[in-house]
Scaffold this active site. Structure first.
Site, PDB file in Angstrom:
ATOM      1  N   ASN A 183      35.827  38.333  31.817  1.00 49.47           N
ATOM      2  CA  ASN A 183      36.804  39.197  32.489  1.00 49.47           C
ATOM      3  C   ASN A 183      37.530  38.372  33.542  1.00 49.47           C
ATOM      4  O   ASN A 183      36.942  37.529  34.226  1.00 49.47           O
ATOM      5  CB  ASN A 183      36.135  40.390  33.171  1.00 49.47           C
ATOM      6  CG  ASN A 183      37.169  41.286  33.860  1.00 49.47           C
ATOM      7  OD1 ASN A 183      37.945  41.959  33.194  1.00 49.47           O
ATOM      8  ND2 ASN A 183      37.195  41.274  35.186  1.00 49.47           N
ATOM      9  N   TYR A 187      40.791  40.416  42.987  1.00 48.21           N
ATOM     10  CA  TYR A 187      40.210  41.184  44.080  1.00 48.21           C
ATOM     11  C   TYR A 187      40.275  40.321  45.334  1.00 48.21           C
ATOM     12  O   TYR A 187      39.903  39.157  45.305  1.00 48.21           O
ATOM     13  CB  TYR A 187      38.745  41.555  43.774  1.00 48.21           C
ATOM     14  CG  TYR A 187      38.479  41.860  42.318  1.00 48.21           C
ATOM     15  CD1 TYR A 187      39.019  42.986  41.711  1.00 48.21           C
ATOM     16  CD2 TYR A 187      37.713  40.997  41.531  1.00 48.21           C
ATOM     17  CE1 TYR A 187      38.796  43.259  40.371  1.00 48.21           C
ATOM     18  CE2 TYR A 187      37.479  41.265  40.187  1.00 48.21           C
ATOM     19  CZ  TYR A 187      38.025  42.398  39.610  1.00 48.21           C
ATOM     20  OH  TYR A 187      37.813  42.656  38.286  1.00 48.21           O
ATOM     21  N   ARG A 188      40.706  40.911  46.406  1.00 46.85           N
ATOM     22  CA  ARG A 188      40.876  40.140  47.636  1.00 46.85           C
ATOM     23  C   ARG A 188      39.541  39.561  48.098  1.00 46.85           C
ATOM     24  O   ARG A 188      38.466  40.094  47.787  1.00 46.85           O
ATOM     25  CB  ARG A 188      41.464  41.027  48.726  1.00 46.85           C
ATOM     26  CG  ARG A 188      40.451  42.016  49.292  1.00 46.85           C
ATOM     27  CD  ARG A 188      41.105  43.032  50.177  1.00 46.85           C
ATOM     28  NE  ARG A 188      40.114  43.782  50.934  1.00 46.85           N
ATOM     29  CZ  ARG A 188      40.213  45.080  51.198  1.00 46.85           C
ATOM     30  NH1 ARG A 188      41.231  45.780  50.726  1.00 46.85           N
ATOM     31  NH2 ARG A 188      39.295  45.677  51.937  1.00 46.85           N
ATOM     32  N   TRP A 201      35.273  43.788  44.910  1.00 49.13           N
ATOM     33  CA  TRP A 201      35.537  44.476  43.643  1.00 49.13           C
ATOM     34  C   TRP A 201      35.094  45.928  43.753  1.00 49.13           C
ATOM     35  O   TRP A 201      34.003  46.249  44.199  1.00 49.13           O
ATOM     36  CB  TRP A 201      34.907  43.764  42.447  1.00 49.13           C
ATOM     37  CG  TRP A 201      33.480  43.353  42.578  1.00 49.13           C
ATOM     38  CD1 TRP A 201      32.430  44.083  43.031  1.00 49.13           C
ATOM     39  CD2 TRP A 201      32.935  42.077  42.202  1.00 49.13           C
ATOM     40  NE1 TRP A 201      31.270  43.365  42.962  1.00 49.13           N
ATOM     41  CE2 TRP A 201      31.547  42.129  42.458  1.00 49.13           C
ATOM     42  CE3 TRP A 201      33.473  40.908  41.657  1.00 49.13           C
ATOM     43  CZ2 TRP A 201      30.693  41.048  42.192  1.00 49.13           C
ATOM     44  CZ3 TRP A 201      32.632  39.842  41.400  1.00 49.13           C
ATOM     45  CH2 TRP A 201      31.265  39.915  41.666  1.00 49.13           C
ATOM     46  N   GLU A 247      41.785  38.514  29.225  1.00 45.84           N
ATOM     47  CA  GLU A 247      43.081  38.383  29.894  1.00 45.84           C
ATOM     48  C   GLU A 247      43.779  37.073  29.554  1.00 45.84           C
ATOM     49  O   GLU A 247      45.012  36.997  29.590  1.00 45.84           O
ATOM     50  CB  GLU A 247      42.917  38.507  31.408  1.00 45.84           C
ATOM     51  CG  GLU A 247      42.676  39.919  31.923  1.00 45.84           C
ATOM     52  CD  GLU A 247      41.246  40.419  31.749  1.00 45.84           C
ATOM     53  OE1 GLU A 247      40.982  41.604  32.032  1.00 45.84           O
ATOM     54  OE2 GLU A 247      40.382  39.608  31.317  1.00 45.84           O
ATOM     55  N   ASP A 298      46.806  47.009  53.112  1.00 43.04           N
ATOM     56  CA  ASP A 298      46.823  47.048  51.655  1.00 43.04           C
ATOM     57  C   ASP A 298      48.162  47.501  51.077  1.00 43.04           C
ATOM     58  O   ASP A 298      49.089  47.845  51.812  1.00 43.04           O
ATOM     59  CB  ASP A 298      45.699  47.966  51.149  1.00 43.04           C
ATOM     60  CG  ASP A 298      44.867  47.299  50.069  1.00 43.04           C
ATOM     61  OD1 ASP A 298      45.470  46.770  49.107  1.00 43.04           O
ATOM     62  OD2 ASP A 298      43.643  47.281  50.187  1.00 43.04           O
TER      63      ASP A 298
END
Length: 655
Positions: A183, A187-188, A201, A247, A298
Site C-alpha cells: 500500500n 499521511y502527515r 494514519w 498505487e 489541516d
C-alpha cells in the site's frame, strides 16, 4: 509521460512559465508556508516556488501541483479529462463481447500495455540511495553521511499553532504481513527528534490495517517514506484506489511506463521508487506507547486536534545527489490540494460510472466543500427513486463514504445542457425541482476523522439534496413550486425584526435560487432552531426553500467564505429543522452551520480554530517580499480571517 526524476519535472514547469525561484533566505519555520499561502490563492493557483536558500543543504519545492496547468504537466496530459477518457476506453474494451478469435486478438496489445504499467523491483541500488545515513557505514555502496537525522532536512512548520514541523508530502510504503500486498499512502508526519516522528494514519486507512495485522503477530512493522521523484508518485499516494490495488500500478498507467523500485537498505521487505529524492526508512513497533501528535493546520481550514498516534523510528535516510525536498501546505481553501482533488474528481469519475453508478454523467467537488463535505453529481434519470439509488451507491463507494452533503441534479425538462461548473445554473435547476419536505434525505455513517462538527469523532450525519427532475410518483399531490421574482426585501425583513441576525445574503433569490444565508449571533440553547421557526412563519418566507445559518463573525455576503464555514460546521442530522411557513403545505429547511459549544449546543468535543498566520510572520514576509523576486506584493490571506478567529475564541470564553 514519465519524468526521469523530480528535477526533470521542475525543468518542465519552469519552461512552461509555472515556476519562480527564490534566492533570498526564507525560513522553513512559518515563512515558507506564509509565502506559499499568498501565492496559492492567486488566480489560477499562482506559481510553483523553489526556495533555494533554506538554511539547510537542500532546496524546497512548494505549490508544485497548485494549478490546473501544473497538474496536467505532472500527469502528462493536456487536460485532466484525458485520463478519464483513457480509463473509460479501457473499461469498454475489456468489457466488450469477444465472441471470435479476431476480437480476442485485439486484446493482446492492451495486455502488453498492462505488463508495461506493472511496477518492477530492480537489483542493486537506485539513485535515491546515492548518499546513505545509517548508524554505521555499509559494507559497500553509497556515500555514508553518518547517522540518520531528520532534523537536517528542511521540514517545514506550516502554521503558528502546529505541534511542530511536519513532513507534508510523504509517500508512505507499507505491506500487509500476511499476503505482502503493498500500500502507498500519504499521511502527515510530525518530527519529534532526529530519529523519531509520529505516523498519522487514520483508522480507515489501509496502512492502519496493516499495522493492526503486525500487532496480532507482535512484530515490528517496516515502513519506508519516499519524497520526490516522478510527480505521479505523490498523486497516486493520495488517490482513492480500492484496497489491494497497487498505487504504483496507477502511477505506471499515468506515466505510461512502469515504476522502477529498489529494496530499502535497513528495511529490505519494503521497496521504494529508485528515482525518489529522499527515502526515510524505519519501523513502527506495536509495543511502543503512542505519541501525542498535533495540532496541525489541516485541509479543512481548521486545526485538526491532537491525538495519540504510533511512533515511527528512523533507521536510515538516503537521498540522491542534489535532491530537492518537496512540501505542501494545507489550510483555508483554495490551496494546492484543491488541484490534487480536482484530478481525483476527473480521473475517478470513469471508474465510478463504469462499475458502480452507470447513470452518473458528471461530478463536481467545489473547493468550499474541502473534498468530502460537498459533492454535486449529475445523473441521467429514467425512473422515480433513482436519486435515492444513486445516493446509497455513492455513500457505499470507497472514500465517498465520508461525504457529508450530496447534491443531485439531472437532465432539465427542456433538455438544455447543464454544466456542473456553472454553479448558479445548477442551483436554479436544483431548487426548481426541490420540495424541502420530501426531497432532502438524512442518514448517518462514517465521517472523515478530521470533521470536527460530528458529535462523535469519525461518525456523523449525512444529507442528500435531490434536485433531480421529478416523476409523478415522487411529487406530493398538493405541492406546486413557487417561482419567479419574490418582491420581498428579505434582508430588511430579517435584520429589522431579529437583533441576533447580523447579516443576510439575499442575492440568491434575486437569481431565482430560493435560498438565504443568514449570520447569527447565538446567545442561548436551541437558539437557531427557535429562530428558524419564527423566521419561516413570516409572510413571504414561503418563497424560500432553505436557509443556511452561519456564525455572526462570517460575512454572509461573501458566499464562498460562508459556504466553506457552513459545510465545515454542519452535522446534517443534528443541525437541521424543517419548519412550516405561513402558507399551508409549504415548509422551509433550516441548516445550522454555526460553531457548536457545550454551553449552547451541549457539544462535548473541543472545537478547533480556523488557520491563520501570526502577526509576526506576516510582518517578516511583508518586509522581505521585495527581495524574493516573485512578482508584485501579495498581502496575507490571513488578514481576511483574523476577526473570525477572534470571534471563535470569544464564543469559547463564554462557556
Amino acid at each position: 509521460m514519465a519524468y526521469k526524476n523530480q528535477q526533470e519535472f521542475i525543468e518542465a514547469i519552469e519552461k512552461a512559465g509555472e515556476l519562480v525561484r527564490v534566492k533570498a533566505y526564507v525560513d522553513p519555520k512559518l515563512e515558507m508556508a506564509e509565502i506559499t499561502d499568498r501565492m496559492s490563492k492567486e488566480p489560477g493557483g499562482g506559481k510553483a516556488i523553489l526556495f533555494e536558500n533554506t538554511g539547510y543543504d537542500f532546496p524546497v519545492l512548494m505549490n508544485a501541483y497548485g494549478s490546473e496547468k501544473r497538474m496536467c504537466l505532472a500527469l502528462g496530459v493536456n487536460e485532466l479529462d484525458d485520463v478519464a477518457r483513457d480509463i473509460e476506453n479501457l473499461f469498454k474494451l475489456l468489457s466488450a463481447p469477444k465472441e471470435g478469435i479476431i476480437e480476442k486478438l485485439k486484446l493482446l496489445p492492451k495486455l502488453g500495455e498492462f505488463a508495461s504499467w506493472m511496477p518492477k523491483v530492480k537489483k542493486g541500488r537506485g539513485a535515491c540511495q546515492e548518499v546513505v545515513y545509517t548508524e554505521k557505514p555499509l559494507p559497500s555502496g553509497g556515500e555514508w553521511g553518518g547517522p540518520p537525522d531528520i532534523t537536517k532536512l528542511p521540514v517545514i512548520t506550516c502554521w503558528p499553532q502546529d505541534g511542530g514541523p511536519f513532513i507534508t508530502l510523504p509517500i508512505i510504503n507499507t505491506k500487509d504481513p500476511n499476503n505482502h500486498i503493498r500500500n502507498v499512502g500519504m499521511y502527515r508526519m510530525q518530527v519529534f527528534g532526529p530519529q523519531l516522528t509520529a505516523m498519522h494514519w487514520h483508522k480507515h486507512k489501509v496502512s492502519a490495517k496493516h499495522f493492526n495485522e503486525y500487532k496480532k503477530l507482535d512484530k515490528k512493522m517496516p515502513v519506508a517514506v519516499a519524497l520526490g521523484g516522478d510527480p505521479v508518485y505523490a498523486y497516486s499516494a493520495t488517490a482513492p484506489l480500492p484496497e489491494n490495488v497497487d498505487e504504483y500500478m496507477l502511477a505506471g498507467f499515468l506515466r505510461k511506463k512502469k515504476v522502477e523500485l529498489v529494496k530499502c537498505i535497513t528495511q529490505p521487505e519494503i521497496e521504494v521508487p529508485a528515482d525518489a529524492d529522499f527515502v526515510i526508512e524505519g519501523y513502527v513497533d506495536p509495543n511502543d506507547e503512542m505519541l501525542w501528535e498535533g495540532p496541525f493546520g489541516d485541509h479543512t481550514g481548521y486545526y485538526s486536534l491532537p491525538d495519540w498516534y504510533p511512533k515511527f523510528h528512523i533507521t536510515a535516510i538516503t537521498h540522491k545527489k542534489n535532491p530537492v525536498y518537496p512540501a505542501t501546505i494545507v489550510g483555508i481553501p483554495p490551496q494546492e490540494d484543491a488541484w490534487l482533488g480536482k484530478a481525483t474528481e476527473r480521473i475517478f469519475l470513469a471508474p465510478i460510472k463504469m462499475t458502480l453508478v452507470p447513470e452518473i454523467e458528471d461530478m463536481e467537488m467545489p473547493v468550499e466543500g474541502v473534498f468530502h463535505n460537498l459533492v454535486i453529481t449529475k445523473i441521467r434519470k429514467d425512473y422515480a427513486g433513482q436519486g435515492q439509488k444513486v445516493m446509497n451507491a455513492m455513500w457505499g463507494a470507497g472514500q465517498m463514504m465520508f461525504n457529508k452533503i450530496l447534491v443531485l441534479v439531472s437532465q432539465t425538462a427542456d433538455g438544455s445542457a447543464l454544466k456542473l461548473g456553472d454553479y448558479k445554473a445548477c442551483a436554479r435547476e436544483i431548487f426548481k425541482n426541490l420540495n424541502p419536505a420530501t426531497d432532502v434525505s438524512f442518514s448517518q455513517g462514517p465521517m472523515d476523522v478530521l470533521d470536527h462538527s460530528c458529535s462523535k469523532m469519525g461518525f456523523g450525519g449525512k444529507m442528500c439534496i435531490d434536485g433531480t427532475l421529478k416523476f409523478e410518483e415522487e411529487t406530493a399531490d398538493d405541492y406546486l413550486p413557487l417561482m419567479g421574482e419574490t418582491g420581498v426585501d428579505f434582508a430588511g425583513l430579517l435584520t429589522g425584526r431579529f437583533r441576533e441576525i447580523t447579516g443576510v445574503n439575499d442575492a440568491l433569490p434575486k437569481e431565482q435560487i430560493p435560498c438565504l444565508v443568514v449570520s447569527v449571533k447565538k446567545d442561548r440553547k436551541g437558539h437557531i432552531k427557535e429562530l428558524h421557526r419564527e423566521v419561516a412563519a413570516l409572510p413571504g418566507m414561503e418563497l424560500i426553500k432553505m436557509i443556511l445559518y452561519v456564525e455572526h463573525t462570517v460575512n454572509a455576503s461573501d458566499l464562498a467564505l460562508a459556504l466553506w464555514r457552513f459545510c465545515n460546521n454542519l452535522d446534517p442530522v443534528r443541525d437541521h429543522l424543517l419548519a412550516p411557513t405561513a402558507k399551508d403545505g409549504y415548509q422551509c429547511m433550516g441548516l445550522d452551520g454555526t460553531i457548536k459549544t457545550k454551553a449552547f449546543d451541549n457539544f462535548q468535543r473541543d472545537w478547533p480554530n480556523i488557520i491563520v498566520a501570526d502577526d509576526a510572520t506576516i510582518k517578516v514576509v511583508d518586509e522581505k517580499w521585495g527581495s524574493l523576486g516573485i512578482g508584485p506584493f501579495i498581502s496575507s490571506p490571513s488578514l481576511k480571517y483574523k476577526n473570525q478567529m477572534y470571534g471563535q475564541a470569544a464564543v469559547a470564553a463564554t462557556e
